[in-house]
Write a protein that holds these residues in place. Sequence first.
Motif, PDB file in Angstrom:
ATOM      1  N   THR A  27      11.179  -5.507   0.851  1.00 22.62           N
ATOM      2  CA  THR A  27      12.069  -5.839   1.953  1.00 22.62           C
ATOM      3  C   THR A  27      11.454  -5.316   3.235  1.00 22.62           C
ATOM      4  N   LEU A  28      11.337  -6.196   4.199  1.00 18.88           N
ATOM      5  CA  LEU A  28      10.748  -5.865   5.492  1.00 18.88           C
ATOM      6  C   LEU A  28      11.867  -5.922   6.538  1.00 18.88           C
ATOM      7  N   PRO A  29      12.277  -4.758   7.072  1.00 19.48           N
ATOM      8  CA  PRO A  29      13.342  -4.773   8.074  1.00 19.48           C
ATOM      9  C   PRO A  29      12.929  -5.538   9.329  1.00 19.48           C
ATOM     10  N   LYS A  30      13.930  -6.025  10.045  1.00 21.81           N
ATOM     11  CA  LYS A  30      13.691  -6.747  11.297  1.00 21.81           C
ATOM     12  C   LYS A  30      12.788  -5.921  12.210  1.00 21.81           C
ATOM     13  N   ASP A  31      11.843  -6.580  12.848  1.00 24.01           N
ATOM     14  CA  ASP A  31      10.870  -6.005  13.790  1.00 24.01           C
ATOM     15  C   ASP A  31       9.733  -5.231  13.119  1.00 24.01           C
ATOM     16  N   ARG A  36      -0.660  -5.664  10.936  1.00 22.99           N
ATOM     17  CA  ARG A  36      -0.962  -5.788  12.364  1.00 22.99           C
ATOM     18  C   ARG A  36      -2.373  -6.335  12.543  1.00 22.99           C
ATOM     19  N   MET A  37      -2.648  -6.783  13.764  1.00 26.77           N
ATOM     20  CA  MET A  37      -4.004  -7.233  14.094  1.00 26.77           C
ATOM     21  C   MET A  37      -4.976  -6.100  13.780  1.00 26.77           C
ATOM     22  N   GLY A  38      -6.085  -6.436  13.133  1.00 28.97           N
ATOM     23  CA  GLY A  38      -7.100  -5.442  12.811  1.00 28.97           C
ATOM     24  C   GLY A  38      -6.912  -4.781  11.459  1.00 28.97           C
ATOM     25  N   GLU A  39      -5.736  -4.927  10.872  1.00 30.79           N
ATOM     26  CA  GLU A  39      -5.500  -4.391   9.521  1.00 30.79           C
ATOM     27  C   GLU A  39      -5.894  -5.447   8.489  1.00 30.79           C
ATOM     28  N   GLU A  96      13.762 -11.352  11.264  1.00 29.58           N
ATOM     29  CA  GLU A  96      15.004 -11.005  10.579  1.00 29.58           C
ATOM     30  C   GLU A  96      14.604 -10.095   9.420  1.00 29.58           C
ATOM     31  N   THR A  97      15.547  -9.358   8.872  1.00 31.27           N
ATOM     32  CA  THR A  97      15.250  -8.625   7.647  1.00 31.27           C
ATOM     33  C   THR A  97      14.801  -9.658   6.619  1.00 31.27           C
ATOM     34  N   THR A  98      13.658  -9.402   6.004  1.00 29.17           N
ATOM     35  CA  THR A  98      13.008 -10.404   5.163  1.00 29.17           C
ATOM     36  C   THR A  98      12.684  -9.829   3.789  1.00 29.17           C
ATOM     37  N   THR A  99      13.000 -10.592   2.763  1.00 26.16           N
ATOM     38  CA  THR A  99      12.651 -10.224   1.397  1.00 26.16           C
ATOM     39  C   THR A  99      11.458 -11.064   0.969  1.00 26.16           C
ATOM     40  N   LEU A 100      10.423 -10.369   0.517  1.00 23.29           N
ATOM     41  CA  LEU A 100       9.171 -11.016   0.135  1.00 23.29           C
ATOM     42  C   LEU A 100       8.863 -10.785  -1.331  1.00 23.29           C
ATOM     43  N   LEU A 101       8.194 -11.751  -1.929  1.00 26.05           N
ATOM     44  CA  LEU A 101       7.547 -11.554  -3.222  1.00 26.05           C
ATOM     45  C   LEU A 101       6.070 -11.432  -2.906  1.00 26.05           C
ATOM     46  N   GLN A 102       5.432 -10.365  -3.413  1.00 24.27           N
ATOM     47  CA  GLN A 102       4.053 -10.098  -3.036  1.00 24.27           C
ATOM     48  C   GLN A 102       3.147  -9.888  -4.244  1.00 24.27           C
ATOM     49  N   ILE A 103       1.867 -10.199  -4.006  1.00 18.77           N
ATOM     50  CA  ILE A 103       0.840  -9.988  -5.020  1.00 18.77           C
ATOM     51  C   ILE A 103      -0.442  -9.567  -4.308  1.00 18.77           C
ATOM     52  N   ASN A 104      -1.164  -8.596  -4.875  1.00 21.07           N
ATOM     53  CA  ASN A 104      -2.431  -8.195  -4.255  1.00 21.07           C
ATOM     54  C   ASN A 104      -3.562  -9.080  -4.788  1.00 21.07           C
ATOM     55  N   SER A 105      -4.736  -8.972  -4.205  1.00 23.56           N
ATOM     56  CA  SER A 105      -5.824  -9.899  -4.540  1.00 23.56           C
ATOM     57  C   SER A 105      -6.312  -9.730  -5.978  1.00 23.56           C
ATOM     58  N   ARG A 106      -6.361  -8.516  -6.481  1.00 21.37           N
ATOM     59  CA  ARG A 106      -6.786  -8.298  -7.870  1.00 21.37           C
ATOM     60  C   ARG A 106      -5.798  -8.949  -8.840  1.00 21.37           C
ATOM     61  N   GLN A 107      -4.501  -8.718  -8.615  1.00 22.99           N
ATOM     62  CA  GLN A 107      -3.469  -9.312  -9.460  1.00 22.99           C
ATOM     63  C   GLN A 107      -3.458 -10.838  -9.334  1.00 22.99           C
TER      64      GLN A 107
END
Length: 187
Positions: A27-31, A36-39, A96-107
Amino acid sequence: MLENISRIVSLTLPEQERLRTFWTTKTLPKDNYLFRMGEICTHDSYVASGLLKAFYINQESGREEILFFAAEDWWATDLASFANQQPSLYAIQALETTTLLQINSRQFEEMLGEIPKLERYFRIILQQYTASLQHRIVRNLSYSAEERYIDFYQRYPVLTKRVPQYLIASYLGVTPEFFSKLRSQNR
């Protein structure tokens, strides 16, 4: 996400169960920033709910330039950063507060190896994404500001109600003042 995938490929129940094990929920809160750029963009993200913006800061003007929005059932990542594990040229932030499903590159690579049908799915959504980018480039080069405005409202009616007008203006490549004028003319 399974519904999105099933529009393109059919997975067996065991494949669906295995697929779920590769993804984590965030979950990623609003704002807050996805990155970020460079990451380095460490995860591919599917938007389960909420709304994100992808942008960079124009070095000459200092203005925020919107690249894309990602709402429910859309993907949000910097493909080059994710695939090559290199610094991102832009940032992704929650509108907005956002719910994500995530996977890293190895997975991600492990998942594709175990569920080969997903290679087809990701190829097709990448083709759709590339076609969308090509369409946007042509629109930006050949459409008038008014035509870009009308096209955005026809393509993304849900976003027009959720995204602040100054961000839509940035996406369209016009000033907020000119955008306001376009809105008045096209009501």
